[in-house]
Design a protein around this motif. Structure first.
Motif, PDB file in Angstrom:
ATOM      1  N   GLU A   1       0.827  -1.216   0.000  1.00 26.89           N
ATOM      2  CA  GLU A   1       0.000   0.000   0.000  1.00 26.89           C
ATOM      3  C   GLU A   1       0.857   1.260   0.000  1.00 26.89           C
ATOM      4  OE1 GLU A   1      -3.336   0.240  -0.357  1.00 26.89           O
ATOM      5  OE2 GLU A   1      -3.178  -1.918  -0.735  1.00 26.89           O
ATOM      6  N   SER A   2       2.075   1.145   0.523  1.00 24.10           N
ATOM      7  CA  SER A   2       2.964   2.312   0.598  1.00 24.10           C
ATOM      8  C   SER A   2       4.414   1.852   0.479  1.00 24.10           C
ATOM      9  CB  SER A   2       2.778   3.055   1.931  1.00 24.10           C
ATOM     10  OG  SER A   2       3.266   2.242   2.992  1.00 24.10           O
ATOM     11  N   LEU A   3       5.287   2.808   0.238  1.00 21.52           N
ATOM     12  CA  LEU A   3       6.718   2.491   0.182  1.00 21.52           C
ATOM     13  C   LEU A   3       7.226   2.115   1.571  1.00 21.52           C
ATOM     14  CD1 LEU A   3       7.974   5.250  -2.278  1.00 21.52           C
ATOM     15  CD2 LEU A   3       7.490   2.842  -2.742  1.00 21.52           C
ATOM     16  N   THR A   4       6.651   2.706   2.596  1.00 18.11           N
ATOM     17  CA  THR A   4       7.037   2.369   3.965  1.00 18.11           C
ATOM     18  C   THR A   4       6.718   0.904   4.254  1.00 18.11           C
ATOM     19  OG1 THR A   4       6.709   4.654   4.673  1.00 18.11           O
ATOM     20  CG2 THR A   4       6.726   2.985   6.396  1.00 18.11           C
ATOM     21  N   GLU A   5       5.574   0.420   3.777  1.00 19.31           N
ATOM     22  CA  GLU A   5       5.220  -0.983   3.970  1.00 19.31           C
ATOM     23  C   GLU A   5       6.237  -1.890   3.267  1.00 19.31           C
ATOM     24  OE1 GLU A   5       1.480  -4.087   3.413  1.00 19.31           O
ATOM     25  OE2 GLU A   5       1.367  -2.123   2.444  1.00 19.31           O
ATOM     26  N   ALA A   6       6.653  -1.514   2.068  1.00 17.30           N
ATOM     27  CA  ALA A   6       7.655  -2.295   1.337  1.00 17.30           C
ATOM     28  C   ALA A   6       8.986  -2.301   2.082  1.00 17.30           C
ATOM     29  CB  ALA A   6       7.838  -1.733  -0.070  1.00 17.30           C
ATOM     30  N   LEU A   7       9.370  -1.154   2.633  1.00 13.90           N
ATOM     31  CA  LEU A   7      10.626  -1.048   3.369  1.00 13.90           C
ATOM     32  C   LEU A   7      10.579  -1.881   4.640  1.00 13.90           C
ATOM     33  CD1 LEU A   7      13.418   0.154   3.856  1.00 13.90           C
ATOM     34  CD2 LEU A   7      12.292   2.158   4.845  1.00 13.90           C
ATOM     35  N   ARG A   8       9.511  -1.770   5.394  1.00 13.41           N
ATOM     36  CA  ARG A   8       9.394  -2.539   6.634  1.00 13.41           C
ATOM     37  C   ARG A   8       9.394  -4.040   6.356  1.00 13.41           C
ATOM     38  NH1 ARG A   8       5.266   1.477   9.714  1.00 13.41           N
ATOM     39  NH2 ARG A   8       6.870   2.924  10.437  1.00 13.41           N
ATOM     40  N   ASP A   9       8.728  -4.437   5.283  1.00 15.54           N
ATOM     41  CA  ASP A   9       8.729  -5.850   4.893  1.00 15.54           C
ATOM     42  C   ASP A   9      10.144  -6.306   4.568  1.00 15.54           C
ATOM     43  OD1 ASP A   9       7.207  -8.348   4.027  1.00 15.54           O
ATOM     44  OD2 ASP A   9       8.292  -7.820   2.177  1.00 15.54           O
ATOM     45  N   HIS A  10      10.871  -5.477   3.827  1.00 17.95           N
ATOM     46  CA  HIS A  10      12.255  -5.799   3.471  1.00 17.95           C
ATOM     47  C   HIS A  10      13.115  -5.956   4.721  1.00 17.95           C
ATOM     48  CE1 HIS A  10      16.240  -5.605   1.709  1.00 17.95           C
ATOM     49  NE2 HIS A  10      16.493  -4.549   2.462  1.00 17.95           N
ATOM     50  N   LEU A  11      12.978  -5.008   5.644  1.00 16.65           N
ATOM     51  CA  LEU A  11      13.806  -5.035   6.845  1.00 16.65           C
ATOM     52  C   LEU A  11      13.459  -6.194   7.776  1.00 16.65           C
ATOM     53  CD1 LEU A  11      14.028  -1.220   7.581  1.00 16.65           C
ATOM     54  CD2 LEU A  11      15.802  -2.703   6.626  1.00 16.65           C
ATOM     55  N   SER A  12      12.292  -6.795   7.597  1.00 11.59           N
ATOM     56  CA  SER A  12      11.916  -7.952   8.412  1.00 11.59           C
ATOM     57  C   SER A  12      12.560  -9.240   7.905  1.00 11.59           C
ATOM     58  CB  SER A  12      10.386  -8.107   8.430  1.00 11.59           C
ATOM     59  OG  SER A  12       9.918  -8.574   7.172  1.00 11.59           O
ATOM     60  N   GLN A  13      13.195  -9.178   6.739  1.00 12.19           N
ATOM     61  CA  GLN A  13      13.833 -10.363   6.153  1.00 12.19           C
ATOM     62  C   GLN A  13      15.210 -10.583   6.796  1.00 12.19           C
ATOM     63  OE1 GLN A  13      11.911 -12.150   3.997  1.00 12.19           O
ATOM     64  NE2 GLN A  13      10.448 -10.525   4.470  1.00 12.19           N
ATOM     65  N   PRO A  14      15.634 -11.836   6.907  1.00  8.18           N
ATOM     66  CA  PRO A  14      16.965 -12.116   7.461  1.00  8.18           C
ATOM     67  C   PRO A  14      18.057 -11.431   6.621  1.00  8.18           C
ATOM     68  CG  PRO A  14      15.709 -14.147   7.123  1.00  8.18           C
ATOM     69  CD  PRO A  14      14.927 -13.036   6.514  1.00  8.18           C
ATOM     70  N   ASP A  15      19.047 -10.895   7.271  1.00  7.76           N
ATOM     71  CA  ASP A  15      20.201 -10.250   6.634  1.00  7.76           C
ATOM     72  C   ASP A  15      19.828  -9.040   5.777  1.00  7.76           C
ATOM     73  OD1 ASP A  15      21.937 -12.195   7.736  1.00  7.76           O
ATOM     74  OD2 ASP A  15      21.509 -13.544   6.067  1.00  7.76           O
ATOM     75  N   ALA A  16      18.708  -8.400   6.075  1.00  8.91           N
ATOM     76  CA  ALA A  16      18.294  -7.209   5.310  1.00  8.91           C
ATOM     77  C   ALA A  16      19.197  -6.038   5.659  1.00  8.91           C
ATOM     78  CB  ALA A  16      16.847  -6.867   5.616  1.00  8.91           C
ATOM     79  N   ARG A  17      19.501  -5.242   4.641  1.00 13.33           N
ATOM     80  CA  ARG A  17      20.305  -4.036   4.823  1.00 13.33           C
ATOM     81  C   ARG A  17      19.580  -2.872   4.176  1.00 13.33           C
ATOM     82  NH1 ARG A  17      26.220  -6.336   3.162  1.00 13.33           N
ATOM     83  NH2 ARG A  17      26.232  -8.018   4.664  1.00 13.33           N
ATOM     84  N   ALA A  18      19.918  -1.670   4.658  1.00 15.26           N
ATOM     85  CA  ALA A  18      19.310  -0.470   4.075  1.00 15.26           C
ATOM     86  C   ALA A  18      20.296   0.689   4.183  1.00 15.26           C
ATOM     87  CB  ALA A  18      18.018  -0.130   4.800  1.00 15.26           C
ATOM     88  N   PRO A  19      20.399   1.514   3.135  1.00 20.29           N
ATOM     89  CA  PRO A  19      21.264   2.690   3.205  1.00 20.29           C
ATOM     90  C   PRO A  19      20.794   3.659   4.298  1.00 20.29           C
ATOM     91  CG  PRO A  19      20.471   2.327   0.955  1.00 20.29           C
ATOM     92  CD  PRO A  19      19.741   1.387   1.846  1.00 20.29           C
ATOM     93  N   ALA A  20      21.705   4.479   4.797  1.00 22.33           N
ATOM     94  CA  ALA A  20      21.396   5.416   5.879  1.00 22.33           C
ATOM     95  C   ALA A  20      20.274   6.379   5.518  1.00 22.33           C
ATOM     96  CB  ALA A  20      22.650   6.190   6.269  1.00 22.33           C
ATOM     97  N   TRP A  21      20.177   6.774   4.249  1.00 21.97           N
ATOM     98  CA  TRP A  21      19.151   7.746   3.871  1.00 21.97           C
ATOM     99  C   TRP A  21      17.736   7.192   4.003  1.00 21.97           C
ATOM    100  CZ3 TRP A  21      16.126   6.184  -0.136  1.00 21.97           C
ATOM    101  CH2 TRP A  21      16.667   5.287  -1.052  1.00 21.97           C
ATOM    102  N   LEU A  22      17.604   5.893   4.230  1.00 22.05           N
ATOM    103  CA  LEU A  22      16.290   5.292   4.380  1.00 22.05           C
ATOM    104  C   LEU A  22      15.713   5.449   5.782  1.00 22.05           C
ATOM    105  CD1 LEU A  22      16.587   1.951   2.418  1.00 22.05           C
ATOM    106  CD2 LEU A  22      15.138   3.879   1.883  1.00 22.05           C
ATOM    107  N   LYS A  23      16.460   6.050   6.707  1.00 18.26           N
ATOM    108  CA  LYS A  23      16.009   6.120   8.098  1.00 18.26           C
ATOM    109  C   LYS A  23      14.649   6.797   8.240  1.00 18.26           C
ATOM    110  CE  LYS A  23      18.657  10.247   9.006  1.00 18.26           C
ATOM    111  NZ  LYS A  23      19.966  10.695   9.125  1.00 18.26           N
TER     112      LYS A  23
END
Length: 181
Positions: free
Chosen positions: A102-124
């Protein structure tokens, strides 16, 4: 479009080879690196373009005007990198859940819930629930019905460029017909 991207990619590779020359003056080196960055952006190599242009922006030996020009190009490339990253997150969400988020935030949170997920600092900001932004500071555009992500800043710039071209064509047409614009 594919031919144009292929041409830009090949041209950037040729200019990369030219950069290997040791006798290339710093001004010419910066000009070539800027050109390579622009070509990489046009070829869809947004990450490589962003890195190349960022290097020029932060090189004190490069003339100020070149750094300023490269910084504008970097904004475009980095905005496209951010849109690309979120497009990948949306695509991965679709693959896992069979629907677009429904949103980009939902996609990001889903990604971060995966094992070994990483995200650049600007995604904070996106992690905290704020709408993720492009390098211009504008919210990324997202269509949850189509699952498409885009940079508002890049789209606005494209619209401005198109309006300038249209205006030039109108002025040219009026001039050719002998009428004043």
């Amino acid at each position: 479009l594919k031919q144009s991207r292929d041409f830009s990619k090949k041209a950037s590779e040729y200019f990369e080879q030219a950069l290997s020359r040791q006798d290339l003056p710093i001004g010419d080196r910066a000009t070539l690196e800027d050109l390579i960055g622009r070509l990489q952006r046009e070829a869809g190599l947004h990450g490589a373009a962003s890195e190349k242009l960022w290097k020029i922006v932060n090189d004190p030996e490069v003339p100020k005007t070149m750094r300023e020009n490269s910084s504008r190009e970097w904004l475009q490339a980095e905005s496209l990198v951010r849109a690309d990253i979120f497009q990948q997150l949306v695509n991965a969400f679709m693959a896992r859940h069979g629907k677009f988020p429904e949103s980009l935030t939902e996609a990001l949170r889903d990604h971060l819930s995966q094992p070994d997920a990483r995200a650049p600092a600007w995604l904070k900001d996106g992690i905290r629930g704020a709408t993720p932004t492009d390098a211009y500071g504008l919210p990324l555009q997202y269509d949850p019905g189509k699952g498409e992500v885009a940079s508002r800043g890049v789209r606005a710039l494209q619209a401005l460029r198109a309006s300038r071209i249209i205006e030039s064509l109108i002025v040219s047409n009026y001039s050719a017909s002998g009428r004043a614009y």
